[in-house]
Write a protein that holds these residues in place. Structure first.
Motif, PDB file in Angstrom:
ATOM      1  N   LEU A 135      37.096  34.875  40.248  1.00  0.00           N
ATOM      2  CA  LEU A 135      36.731  35.669  41.427  1.00  0.00           C
ATOM      3  C   LEU A 135      36.840  37.163  41.123  1.00  0.00           C
ATOM      4  O   LEU A 135      35.971  37.957  41.512  1.00  0.00           O
ATOM      5  CB  LEU A 135      37.635  35.304  42.601  1.00  0.00           C
ATOM      6  CG  LEU A 135      37.415  33.925  43.235  1.00  0.00           C
ATOM      7  CD1 LEU A 135      38.545  33.583  44.195  1.00  0.00           C
ATOM      8  CD2 LEU A 135      36.075  33.867  43.961  1.00  0.00           C
ATOM      9  N   GLY A 136      37.914  37.549  40.421  1.00  0.00           N
ATOM     10  CA  GLY A 136      38.068  38.948  40.028  1.00  0.00           C
ATOM     11  C   GLY A 136      36.964  39.405  39.095  1.00  0.00           C
ATOM     12  O   GLY A 136      36.427  40.514  39.231  1.00  0.00           O
ATOM     13  N   VAL A 137      36.599  38.548  38.137  1.00  0.00           N
ATOM     14  CA  VAL A 137      35.511  38.868  37.204  1.00  0.00           C
ATOM     15  C   VAL A 137      34.209  39.099  37.972  1.00  0.00           C
ATOM     16  O   VAL A 137      33.468  40.050  37.708  1.00  0.00           O
ATOM     17  CB  VAL A 137      35.331  37.732  36.172  1.00  0.00           C
ATOM     18  CG1 VAL A 137      34.012  37.887  35.418  1.00  0.00           C
ATOM     19  CG2 VAL A 137      36.479  37.723  35.178  1.00  0.00           C
ATOM     20  N   GLY A 138      33.922  38.213  38.936  1.00  0.00           N
ATOM     21  CA  GLY A 138      32.689  38.337  39.699  1.00  0.00           C
ATOM     22  C   GLY A 138      32.608  39.625  40.491  1.00  0.00           C
ATOM     23  O   GLY A 138      31.589  40.322  40.473  1.00  0.00           O
ATOM     24  N   VAL A 139      33.687  39.959  41.204  1.00  0.00           N
ATOM     25  CA  VAL A 139      33.704  41.207  41.980  1.00  0.00           C
ATOM     26  C   VAL A 139      33.593  42.420  41.049  1.00  0.00           C
ATOM     27  O   VAL A 139      32.843  43.363  41.318  1.00  0.00           O
ATOM     28  CB  VAL A 139      34.983  41.294  42.835  1.00  0.00           C
ATOM     29  CG1 VAL A 139      35.062  42.649  43.537  1.00  0.00           C
ATOM     30  CG2 VAL A 139      35.020  40.174  43.863  1.00  0.00           C
ATOM     31  N   ALA A 140      34.319  42.400  39.929  1.00  0.00           N
ATOM     32  CA  ALA A 140      34.286  43.515  38.978  1.00  0.00           C
ATOM     33  C   ALA A 140      32.907  43.676  38.355  1.00  0.00           C
ATOM     34  O   ALA A 140      32.453  44.808  38.109  1.00  0.00           O
ATOM     35  CB  ALA A 140      35.339  43.313  37.889  1.00  0.00           C
ATOM     36  N   SER A 141      32.205  42.564  38.081  1.00  0.00           N
ATOM     37  CA  SER A 141      30.893  42.649  37.448  1.00  0.00           C
ATOM     38  C   SER A 141      29.874  43.331  38.349  1.00  0.00           C
ATOM     39  O   SER A 141      28.898  43.910  37.865  1.00  0.00           O
ATOM     40  CB  SER A 141      30.399  41.249  37.062  1.00  0.00           C
ATOM     41  OG  SER A 141      30.099  40.470  38.203  1.00  0.00           O
TER      42      SER A 141
END
Length: 504
Positions: A135-141
């Protein structure tokens, strides 16, 4: 592209173009913003790279995982599922709450997920941690490219956004180093997965002291705060012109806060922009970057190197080449332009994939090497494949690595930049998952060589797509890019649509 002089603020628009002369290193404040936001990209790269090494030790500790391929696949792919969800929701979060708060939220999920994985007592807690990190990766991307683009002067915007891609490739390289470093340490995989909490906490602290995106602030009618940020980026003459551009946009674009996902498909110019951005993201994955990276150990074995240590070393070398190529892309993207760089990159990708395919096809044809009992022919074909791999990375990393992220950070109107960026990033993650789940099955059906020929064919389609649909946005302001899509959608009527502020 022509600018209608009757458009509000168009004279300032032209003046701004004439006075742009900022170089990549001329403003340390912009570099600091880019570096801090880029930590999200570093975490993105680290998370996608570290699991390959950690899984070896996770299997040793948990017999239930060692004997269950479904659990192993779930541990790896759950981060992709989380990334898809994070990217889909991250666009809305960006537009509703701002780029800064979105980054802070991503850091919290990164840190929490890393701690959960580090302390996991069984496979299902580990899967939960992977979901949180995803989830963090998705928001950061979604967030990092948009935050950087909105703070960047247009003449160096491509290079600064590409710095985030450099952080991604740097994170992948660092993950391989960490995997090697902790191989002899007790609790190996826990350290590998838990260490990601450190840069997440560092970014969280840094972002507390950094400003919100000036364009988002202006859109939310926080004009004084927006100008205060812009004052740290531009000199007085340029500042006046940039504020004039924002004021021009605010006359029609910023009036409504009631944006929805359906708007993207109702508006012709938004549809065109999203089709271009999402297409680039899909082709980035379907042209094989993850499959080529995944298959590198097999290529090493073809070259006659059977040592696991040498295979890990090759992974380091490939990751280092990927990062070095991204640096070349940072230098070229604002000089050559996004479109030309992508076309050149795809040309080299096609050639290198054909080389890889031929190496595998010839290697599988035992009759060709039957006379070479000492394995000389086999080794030569292995080196031929390694050359194809190196050529692939050399061409992909400067172009199709950074260009899709740079283009998606700048082709959408302010009111939809987070939303469309999130939708486009979701396409990237879905494509990533499709490739990861189907590659080995296709190899089993048609063979490795034919599989790489299929990917080469997709790269040819990607070349045609870029040539037909991707406009050049090098050096253009956000307002000029928006006008470009209006002209593509409506021809000469695009200027009238701008003057009237009419919805199509």
């Amino acid at each position: 592209m022509t600018i209608d002089m009757s458009m509000p603020g168009s004279s300032g628009l032209l003046n701004a173009v004439g006075k742009r002369n900022m170089n990549f290193f001329s403003n340390h404040y912009v570099l600091a913003l880019t570096g801090a936001a880029g930590i999200g990209g570093f975490l993105f790269g680290y998370d996608t790279g570290v699991i390959s090494g950690a899984l070896l030790y996770i299997r040793d500790e948990f017999p239930a995982i060692r004997d269950n391929y479904f659990l192993q696949e779930t541990i790896v792919s759950m981060a992709l599922v989380g990334a898809m969800l994070g990217a889909a929701g991250g666009g809305w979060i960006n537009d509703a709450y701002g780029r800064k708060k979105s980054t802070l939220l991503a850091d919290l999920m990164f840190a929490l997920g890393s701690i959960v994985m580090c302390a996991a007592g069984g496979p299902y807690i580990l899967i939960l941690g992977r979901l949180l990190v995803g989830l963090g990766v998705g928001v950061a991307s979604v967030t990092a490219p948009v935050y950087i683009a909105e703070a960047a002067p247009s003449e160096i915007r491509g290079g600064l956004v590409s710095t985030n891609v450099l952080m991604i490739t740097g994170g992948q390289f660092f993950s391989y180093l960490i995997n090697l470093s902790f191989t002899e340490v007790p609790g190996t995989w826990r350290w590998m997965l838990g260490v990601a909490a450190v840069p997440a906490i560092v970014q969280f602290v840094l972002m507390l002291f950094l400003p919100e995106s000036p364009r988002w602030l202006y859109w939310k009618d926080e004009k004084a705060q927006a100008i205060a940020v812009l004052e740290k980026i531009y000199d007085s003459d340029r500042l006046e012109e940039e504020v004039e551009l924002l004021a021009s946009s605010s006359m029609h674009e910023f009036q409504s806060d009631n944006t929805s996902y359906l708007d993207v498909f109702k508006s012709k110019e938004l549809r065109l922009a999203f089709f271009t951005g999402a297409g680039l993201q899909a082709f980035q994955q379907f042209t094989g970057i993850n499959t080529v990276m995944y298959y590198s150990p097999t290529i090493v074995q073809m070259a006659g190197f059977t040592s696991n240590k040498l295979a890990l070393l090759l992974s380091l070398i490939v990751a280092a080449m990927n990062a070095a190529g991204t640096i070349v892309g940072i230098y070229l993207i604002d000089r050559c332009g996004r479109r030309r760089l992508a076309l050149t990159s795809l040309s080299g990708v096609v050639i290198s994939l054909v080389i890889l395919a031929m190496a595998f096809i010839l290697q599988s044809s035992s009759s060709l090497c039957m006379a070479a009992a000492n394995g000389t022919c086999q080794g030569a074909l292995g080196w031929f494949a390694v050359a194809g791999l190196a050529l692939y990375i050399a061409f992909f990393s400067p172009g199709m690595g950074p260009v899709p992220w740079a283009v998606n950070s700048e082709i959408y109107p302010e009111a939809y930049r987070g939303m469309c960026g999130g939708m486009s990033a979701t396409v990237n993650w879905i494509s990533n998952l499709i490739v990861a789940q189907t590659f080995l099955s296709i190899v089993g059906l048609v063979g490795t060589g034919v599989t790489f020929l299929i990917i080469a064919g997709i790269a040819v389609l990607a070349f045609i797509f870029v040539a037909l649909y991707v406009p050049e946005t090098k050096g253009l302001s956000f307002e000029q890019v928006e006008q470009l899509w209006k002209e593509k959608a409506w021809g000469s009527r695009g200027n009238c649509q701008s003057l009237l502020g009419a919805a199509p």
